[in-house]
Scaffold this motif. Structure first.
Motif, PDB file in Angstrom:
ATOM      1  N   THR A  48       0.835  -1.200   0.000  1.00  0.00           N
ATOM      2  CA  THR A  48       0.000   0.000   0.000  1.00  0.00           C
ATOM      3  C   THR A  48       0.872   1.253   0.000  1.00  0.00           C
ATOM      4  OG1 THR A  48      -1.762  -1.155   1.156  1.00  0.00           O
ATOM      5  CG2 THR A  48      -1.789   1.237   1.281  1.00  0.00           C
ATOM      6  N   GLN A  93      -7.188   0.068  -1.206  1.00  0.00           N
ATOM      7  CA  GLN A  93      -7.409  -1.103  -0.360  1.00  0.00           C
ATOM      8  C   GLN A  93      -8.586  -0.872   0.578  1.00  0.00           C
ATOM      9  OE1 GLN A  93      -4.068  -2.280   1.994  1.00  0.00           O
ATOM     10  NE2 GLN A  93      -4.957  -4.272   2.432  1.00  0.00           N
ATOM     11  N   ASP A 167      -4.954  -1.596  -5.399  1.00  0.00           N
ATOM     12  CA  ASP A 167      -4.395  -2.141  -4.160  1.00  0.00           C
ATOM     13  C   ASP A 167      -5.376  -3.172  -3.607  1.00  0.00           C
ATOM     14  OD1 ASP A 167      -2.972  -2.592  -1.906  1.00  0.00           O
ATOM     15  OD2 ASP A 167      -3.205  -0.576  -1.048  1.00  0.00           O
TER      16      ASP A 167
END
Ligand SMILES: Nc1ncnc2c1ncn2[C@@H]1O[C@H](COP(=O)(O)OP(=O)(O)OP(=O)(O)O)[C@@H](O)[C@H]1O
Ligand SMILES: [Mg+2]
Lengths: 218, 448
Positions: A48, A93, A167
């Motif tokens: 990330t 994410q 992500d």
């Protein structure tokens, strides 16, 4: 082939307690235009952090980051915003959709913020391919985790970005949807000549990528 | 422009998400703005009317009593008079060189709620009255209708009507054997004159001289109290409870000035009031004193009494305005608190906007626009509430007093009220907008 994303000797340090600050050293990468790259590594390996570095969302301590020849480290915030809006599509994410807006409005907003025309047919095509076209007029809280993730993928694609950063785009998806989502990302990248960088610890999608960068212990 | 449209779509979505808070803030702001607007509309119109009605009148001479009542009854034609004075008593005073013009008024009868005023043609000069149809009166029992009176009664030139005893609609006996004939209708002047029926002073005198006591006795036997209200200025001496009776049958007034009651009719002739125009400003110093020296008469200054009236009304108005301002400030606070709370909930949204490429300008605008939209909606609601309320009060009041006051007007003061409300809403969203700007660092998403 020319380089689109270039990172060298980048280290990051997160804020907080001075003694407990881990210094994160990121791998050097060199992604050429049109390339599809997978960043593979276990949790905590810095995937990330790396994605955010490329997007200009991360405070960098040292090293060089270039995107499309522009120096992301010294670039002004305003220019970074603009570059991100116009050429980068991101699936985060912690996927985040604006809860006050329907999925359709979320996708339209992404187009507006990139100073593009609202393109409803494109929105419908993308969501159709991801199997959530019937959810377009729902609000984010009325969607399952996987549906939200697919909506976030659609949002990353609505502006046909030159650079697609994803992500963990498949963390909440079952095998079928996982495969479909990766196919869509690859197809879209292919058809627009876009560069695709996917970060994951998901071994299911390993086989779909030719270029794999390993992070951390993996 | 593009950024503004985008920011607007975000602001609208956020307001829609919090419907209840949005509605409450708009309602609160609307009530505050509406209250102030209604007050300002009514006050401005009342002030304007009072100014126009009393323009050119320096002093009013009436029967002893409340000066305020004299002004209200004889200039604005709303209250009942304090009584009548003898024309003979007033004659030496109004012939003073300090008096440029003295317009007599004799009140007491009405037709369909419109007051019949016996006066001289000078009354028309006071209000720049113009004849719209027909002519002015030439002899007794010829009547000229004000514009509103003509419309309200439906009478035109040539029509005959019979005056009713008393000033209120539907009250009192009729002067059946002495019909008036309408000889003219006046153009609208925007003053009290519009709602009057004007006739020569002698008409009123003749009518009441010929009204014999038996006719009076046959009037509906109303309780004394009501009688006073309706017929207070009908000085025939046969009515109980009439406090202001200086009538020709000489019920003795406290000062006992009525000592000529057995002389000719002329000496007994009565006038309700004189509207005085001074020949010189210096008259203001000594003339009222000369009037008040006479036991039966009372001088009343329109300027003074109007000021006093507004002072009295002012207390209530100030209180109401204060209440409205408190409501508006509460609305402003509501907007402020609402936006601040929403910011905390939407921290991640703000960061996301930046991730999607939004400039800080869009982020700030989206917050400011929420305040602006609330302000605009509140102002629109307030304008509606204010004008409808003013109109409603005007209608209710106008129906009883025949005053043309309403809500279908626009006054310049409203612009500053609108500006103030919008400014308030904007100021309330300044601090949240700054916080949005500060919080909307995309690094936040990464750092979570
Ligand atoms: N806000 C933060 N403050 C302090 N340390 C952080 C912060 N965010 C991440 N880190 C640390 O930085 C390192 C890299 O984190 P990163 O989120 O990049 O890992 P990742 O590979 O994406 O992991 P995952 O697969 O779980 O998402 C980790 O050791 C993590 O603990
Ligand atoms: Mg991660």
């Amino acid at each position: 082939m020319d380089t689109l994303v270039f990172m060298e000797d980048v280290t990051c340090r997160y804020g907080g307690n001075a003694s407990a600050r881990p210094r994160i050293a990121l791998p050097n990468i060199n992604v050429t235009r049109g390339n599809h790259t997978l960043l593979l590594g276990p949790s905590g390996s810095g995937k990330t952090t790396l994605i955010n570095c490329i997007a200009g969302l991360q405070v960098v301590q040292s090293g060089r980051i270039e995107v499309a020849g522009a120096d992301m480290v010294s670039m002004s915030i305003r220019n970074r915003d603009q570059l991100r809006g116009t050429m980068i599509g991101m699936v985060m994410q912690r996927l985040h959709l604006i809860s006050a807006m329907t999925i359709r409005a979320n996708l339209q907003l992404a187009q507006r913020l990139a100073s593009r025309r609202v393109d409803n047919p494109l929105i419908e095509r993308l969501t159709e391919a991801l199997g959530i076209v019937d959810k377009l007029d729902r609000f984010p809280h009325q969607l399952s985790q996987g549906e939200s993730q697919r909506a976030a993928i659609a949002r990353a694609l609505v502006n046909k970005p030159a650079l697609l950063l994803a992500d963990e785009p498949t963390s909440a998806l079952d095998d079928k949807n996982c495969s479909a989502a990766i196919s869509l990302l690859l197809d879209q990248a292919e058809s627009h000549g876009a560069t695709l960088i996917v970060a994951t610890h998901d071994d299911r999608i390993k086989s779909r990528f030719a270029n794999i960068v390993l992070l951390g212990a993996a | 422009m593009n950024q503004l449209a985008t920011a607007f779509s975000i602001a609208a979505a956020y307001l829609r998400e919090k419907k209840l808070a949005t509605a409450l803030n708009v309602l609160l702001l609307g009530l505050g703005v509406g209250t102030i607007i209604a007050l300002v509309l009514l006050l401005a119109q009342a002030e304007d009317r009072m100014e126009r009605d009393s323009a050119g009148i320096d002093l009013v001479i009436g029967a002893k009593g409340s000066p305020m009542q004299i002004i209200l009854s004889s200039i604005f034609q709303v209250d009942i008079p304090t009584g009548n004075i003898l024309a003979a008593d007033a004659a030496p005073i109004i012939s003073s060189p300090m008096v440029k013009r003295a317009v007599p008024l004799a009140l007491g009868d009405s037709y369909k709620g419109f007051r019949i005023v016996g006066t001289s043609k000078d009354y028309l000069h006071l209000y720049q009255g113009k004849v719209a149809g027909g002519r002015l009166w030439e002899k007794p029992l010829e009547a000229v209708l004000g514009a509103d009176a003509a419309r309200g009664t439906g009478l035109g030139v040539g029509a005959e009507f019979v005056g009713t005893h008393g000033l209120a609609e539907g009250g009192g006996s009729e002067h059946g054997d002495h019909p008036y004939i309408v000889v003219g209708v006046l153009a609208s002047s925007g003053t009290v004159m519009d709602r009057l029926i004007l006739t020569d002073l002698t008409s009123v005198w003749e009518l009441h001289e010929h009204t014999s006591p038996p006719a009076m006795a046959s009037a509906p036997s109303t309780p004394a109290k009501q009688n006073t209200a309706k017929d207070v200025n009908h000085q025939h001496g046969d009515k109980p409870g009439n406090k202001h009776d200086h009538a020709h049958d000489a019920k003795p007034t406290p000062a006992g000035k009525v000592d000529d009651h057995e002389h000719g009719e002329d000496k007994k002739r009565e006038v309700t009031a004189y509207l005085i125009q001074y020949a010189t400003p210096l008259a203001a110093v000594s003339f009222p004193r000369a009037v008040n020296a006479s036991s039966a008469m009372q001088a009343a200054s329109p300027a003074l009494e109007s000021a006093r009236l507004f002072q009295l009304v002012g207390v209530g108005v100030t209180a109401l305005k204060g209440f409205a301002v408190v409501m508006m400030v509460c609305a402003g606070l509501g907007i402020f608190i609402g936006l601040m709370n929403a910011l905390d909930e939407r921290r991640a949204d703000l960061a996301l906007l930046r991730v999607l490429g939004a400039s800080p300008t869009v982020v700030v605008l989206s917050t400011l626009l929420q305040g602006a939209i609330l302000g605009i909606l509140g102002v629109i609601l307030g304008l509606i509430i204010g004008h409808v309320t003013a109109d409603w009060i005007g209608q209710t009041y106008a129906a009883s007093q025949r005053l043309a006051i309403g809500g279908r007007i626009w006054i310049t003061q409203e612009w500053s009220i609108i500006g103030g409300a919008l400014l308030l809403a904007l100021v309330a969203s300044l601090m949240p907008a700054w916080r949005a700007y500060r919080d909307a660092t995309p690094e936040l998403l990464a750092a979570r």
